[in-house]
Scaffold this motif. Structure first.
Motif, PDB file in Angstrom:
ATOM      1  N   LEU A  11      -2.715  -3.010   1.995  1.00 57.74           N
ATOM      2  CA  LEU A  11      -2.162  -4.254   1.462  1.00 57.74           C
ATOM      3  C   LEU A  11      -1.123  -4.849   2.420  1.00 57.74           C
ATOM      4  CD1 LEU A  11      -1.748  -3.184  -2.276  1.00 57.74           C
ATOM      5  CD2 LEU A  11      -3.579  -4.568  -1.289  1.00 57.74           C
ATOM      6  N   ASP A  12      -0.338  -3.984   3.050  1.00 56.72           N
ATOM      7  CA  ASP A  12       0.645  -4.472   4.029  1.00 56.72           C
ATOM      8  C   ASP A  12      -0.040  -5.141   5.217  1.00 56.72           C
ATOM      9  OD1 ASP A  12       2.694  -3.533   2.459  1.00 56.72           O
ATOM     10  OD2 ASP A  12       2.994  -1.686   3.604  1.00 56.72           O
ATOM     11  N   ARG A  13      -1.269  -4.714   5.510  1.00 57.80           N
ATOM     12  CA  ARG A  13      -2.023  -5.316   6.620  1.00 57.80           C
ATOM     13  C   ARG A  13      -2.871  -6.490   6.137  1.00 57.80           C
ATOM     14  NH1 ARG A  13      -2.931   0.239   8.073  1.00 57.80           N
ATOM     15  NH2 ARG A  13      -5.117   0.117   7.438  1.00 57.80           N
ATOM     16  N   GLU A  14      -2.567  -6.968   4.927  1.00 56.47           N
ATOM     17  CA  GLU A  14      -3.218  -8.147   4.352  1.00 56.47           C
ATOM     18  C   GLU A  14      -4.723  -7.954   4.188  1.00 56.47           C
ATOM     19  OE1 GLU A  14      -2.121 -11.596   6.559  1.00 56.47           O
ATOM     20  OE2 GLU A  14       0.000 -11.429   6.040  1.00 56.47           O
ATOM     21  N   GLN A  15      -5.103  -6.767   3.742  1.00 56.17           N
ATOM     22  CA  GLN A  15      -6.497  -6.470   3.445  1.00 56.17           C
ATOM     23  C   GLN A  15      -6.683  -6.375   1.937  1.00 56.17           C
ATOM     24  OE1 GLN A  15      -7.316  -2.842   5.584  1.00 56.17           O
ATOM     25  NE2 GLN A  15      -7.625  -3.890   7.522  1.00 56.17           N
ATOM     26  N   VAL A  16      -7.877  -6.702   1.481  1.00 51.98           N
ATOM     27  CA  VAL A  16      -8.250  -6.455   0.091  1.00 51.98           C
ATOM     28  C   VAL A  16      -8.694  -5.006  -0.017  1.00 51.98           C
ATOM     29  CG1 VAL A  16      -9.887  -6.981  -1.746  1.00 51.98           C
ATOM     30  CG2 VAL A  16      -8.908  -8.837  -0.399  1.00 51.98           C
ATOM     31  N   ALA A  17      -8.072  -4.258  -0.918  1.00 52.44           N
ATOM     32  CA  ALA A  17      -8.445  -2.857  -1.119  1.00 52.44           C
ATOM     33  C   ALA A  17      -9.523  -2.776  -2.184  1.00 52.44           C
ATOM     34  CB  ALA A  17      -7.221  -2.039  -1.529  1.00 52.44           C
ATOM     35  N   LEU A  18     -10.664  -2.217  -1.825  1.00 50.53           N
ATOM     36  CA  LEU A  18     -11.802  -2.092  -2.735  1.00 50.53           C
ATOM     37  C   LEU A  18     -11.910  -0.639  -3.175  1.00 50.53           C
ATOM     38  CD1 LEU A  18     -14.201  -3.607  -3.990  1.00 50.53           C
ATOM     39  CD2 LEU A  18     -15.523  -3.045  -1.940  1.00 50.53           C
ATOM     40  N   VAL A  19     -11.787  -0.400  -4.477  1.00 46.62           N
ATOM     41  CA  VAL A  19     -11.743   0.949  -5.011  1.00 46.62           C
ATOM     42  C   VAL A  19     -12.950   1.168  -5.924  1.00 46.62           C
ATOM     43  CG1 VAL A  19     -10.386   2.637  -6.304  1.00 46.62           C
ATOM     44  CG2 VAL A  19      -9.228   0.914  -4.904  1.00 46.62           C
ATOM     45  N   SER A  20     -13.708   2.198  -5.635  1.00 47.80           N
ATOM     46  CA  SER A  20     -14.910   2.510  -6.405  1.00 47.80           C
ATOM     47  C   SER A  20     -14.573   3.468  -7.544  1.00 47.80           C
ATOM     48  CB  SER A  20     -15.964   3.145  -5.501  1.00 47.80           C
ATOM     49  OG  SER A  20     -15.569   4.484  -5.174  1.00 47.80           O
ATOM     50  N   PRO A  21     -15.501   3.660  -8.503  1.00 46.25           N
ATOM     51  CA  PRO A  21     -15.267   4.615  -9.588  1.00 46.25           C
ATOM     52  C   PRO A  21     -15.670   6.032  -9.187  1.00 46.25           C
ATOM     53  CG  PRO A  21     -17.299   3.455 -10.003  1.00 46.25           C
ATOM     54  CD  PRO A  21     -16.742   2.875  -8.735  1.00 46.25           C
ATOM     55  N   LEU A  22     -15.276   6.434  -8.006  1.00 52.44           N
ATOM     56  CA  LEU A  22     -15.534   7.791  -7.528  1.00 52.44           C
ATOM     57  C   LEU A  22     -14.208   8.466  -7.220  1.00 52.44           C
ATOM     58  CD1 LEU A  22     -18.499   7.308  -5.002  1.00 52.44           C
ATOM     59  CD2 LEU A  22     -18.627   8.083  -7.388  1.00 52.44           C
ATOM     60  N   GLY A  23     -14.154   9.765  -7.453  1.00 56.22           N
ATOM     61  CA  GLY A  23     -12.986  10.555  -7.098  1.00 56.22           C
ATOM     62  C   GLY A  23     -13.414  11.788  -6.339  1.00 56.22           C
ATOM     63  N   TYR A  24     -12.501  12.314  -5.567  1.00 52.01           N
ATOM     64  CA  TYR A  24     -12.829  13.440  -4.701  1.00 52.01           C
ATOM     65  C   TYR A  24     -11.865  14.590  -4.977  1.00 52.01           C
ATOM     66  CZ  TYR A  24     -15.274   9.652  -2.387  1.00 52.01           C
ATOM     67  OH  TYR A  24     -16.099   8.576  -2.131  1.00 52.01           O
TER      68      TYR A  24
END
Length: 456
Positions: free
Chosen positions: A181-194
């Motif tokens: 976010l600080d680099r002005e990007q859209v963060a895309l988060v999937s419904p997966l966890g690791y």
């Protein structure tokens, strides 16, 4: 010597005409400006279901999200994939399995989940990239980044059912998300966890969005709903709910769609843990996301820990909002003109009605002597008149006057005499004013004087 350059149409060439913006468009933009300023640099987690990606209007929704990014909003987009998983399972000849409302994700189902998640991720990235160069996105390059931001643990065996690779959120890599976010990007988060051992788990998109918003201490969590909006008994949209009101609604409503009930539970959880606003917006409303964020009335339901509106002492930071509120009334001659410098010097006299950071009402109290006081500058934004807020402001000023020892209140008005009369004020004379105030009475305005005796 060359003749001066002139602007003239080329003979025979079609001339281009341009219509002036419609007043409603200008009004919309002017009304949106305070929200654009307020939302710039804010973190918003937006959650959408997989059904949204199957709708023909999905590209337009992605363009609206690109516009948010262009306006300086720090966007985290969380997506679900339920219908996409169902389709992948059907292609493989597999039957979906559910227990306790949750998907049972065995090894073959996990392959379908990974396929669905990957395909939708690429589709979203492509649509957001295609939004570049569209009007309203600033023609700036929009970068989208995804990754393994969520750690998870298995649900295990519950009620005798082994959920296999269905899991729940264990933690969120906030440092990685904030760096994006600080680099002005859209963060895309999937419904997966690791898991720390490298296993992949299928998660609830709603739970992921909620936990990400809580971990990031986001300013807003926005659910784009598939089941419509919350409505009151008269079928009007429920514009605002406090956490206690949301809890009562859950307890008392037996016909609430499951999706909306889950969103309310998530909103309550998020608001109890963080000072954030949670919005429920109908995904089917064209431009609903923008209308909710950049208009006073919005279009969905806002859930917050405390009431959205609060009456408080004004500060020097409120001068601009107060000035903007008073200007239209001053132009009509309803209020006496006060320069910004004048407001700054007397800001401690003012109370403001604050609606999520925007000043929608104000009033001032000026003491004269030991027992008299004047209520002045009582004003409400046009969109909020006729809703009892004026009475709330007046009652607050009368209460403050009592606290300061005043026993006699007076107001000077040219247009609102009847409103004050209906609230217990009686006709007075200029001679009834305290000598100091009488000396500054404006004969040209010929304001009427109304007084009220306060009970101790």
């Amino acid at each position: 010597m060359n003749p001066p350059a002139t602007a003239s149409a080329t003979p025979g060439a079609p001339s281009e005409t341009r219509a002036a913006p419609h007043p409603s468009e200008l009004d919309w933009f002017r009304g949106a400006v305070p929200y654009i300023a307020a939302h710039r640099g804010r973190t918003m987690v937006i959650a959408l279901a997989g059904e949204a990606a199957l709708a023909p209007e999905f590209p337009e929704l992605m363009r609206d999200i690109a516009k948010l990014h262009a306006l300086g909003v720090r966007v985290v987009l969380v997506y679900g994939v339920r219908p996409q998983i169902e389709a992948r399972l059907a292609e493989r000849g597999l039957t979906p399995q559910y227990a306790e409302g949750l998907r049972v994700t065995d090894a073959p189902a996990l392959e379908a989940v990974l396929d669905a998640v990957g395909r939708l991720r690429l589709q979203i990235e492509g649509l957001l990239s295609r939004s570049l160069g569209q009007p309203g996105t600033g023609n700036a390059r929009l970068r989208v980044a995804s990754g393994n931001f969520v750690t998870a643990r298995p649900l295990g065996v519950r009620g005798g059912v082994d959920f296999h690779y269905t899991g729940e959120v264990r933690g969120v890599d906030t440092e990685a998300l904030r760096n994006l976010l600080d680099r002005e990007q859209v963060a895309l988060v999937s419904p997966l966890g690791y898991s720390p051992t490298g296993e992949v788990f299928n998660l609830s998109g709603e739970d992921v969005a909620t936990q990400v918003a809580i971990a990031l201490n986001a300013d807003k969590l926005i659910f784009l709903t598939e089941a419509g909006v919350l409505r009151d008994p008269q079928h009007g949209v429920l514009g605002q709910l406090t956490v206690p009101a949301a809890e009562r609604l859950l307890a008392e409503s037996d016909d609430l769609p499951e999706e909306l009930a889950n969103h309310l539970k998530s909103a309550i959880d998020a608001c109890r843990q963080r000072e954030m606003r949670v919005h429920l917006v109908d995904r089917h409303d064209d431009g609903g996301l923008l209308i909710e964020l950049f208009t006073r009335q919005g279009i969905g339901t806002l859930v917050s820990r405390e009431p959205l509106e609060r009456l408080r002492q004004a500060t020097i930071d409120d001068v601009g909002g107060i000035h903007a509120l008073l200007q239209p009334l001053e132009a009509e001659g309803i209020l006496v003109h006060r320069a910004r410098e004048h407001l700054e010097l007397e800001i401690e006299r003012f109370q403001v009605l604050d609606a999520d950071g925007l000043i929608i009402g104000t009033a001032a109290l000026y003491p004269f002597g030991e027992e008299a006081a004047e209520i002045a500058c009582l004003a409400l934004h046009a969109d909020y008149r006729g809703s009892g807020r004026g009475d709330r402001l007046l009652a607050a000023m009368e209460s403050l006057a009592r606290e300061q020892g005043a026993r006699q209140l007076f107001v000077l008005t040219t247009r609102t005499a009847q409103w004050f009369q209906e609230r217990g004020y009686t006709t007075g004379r200029v001679d009834d004013l305290p000598p100091e105030r009488r000396a500054h009475y404006n004969q040209a305005r010929n304001s009427r004087v109304y007084t009220k005796r306060l009970q101790p």
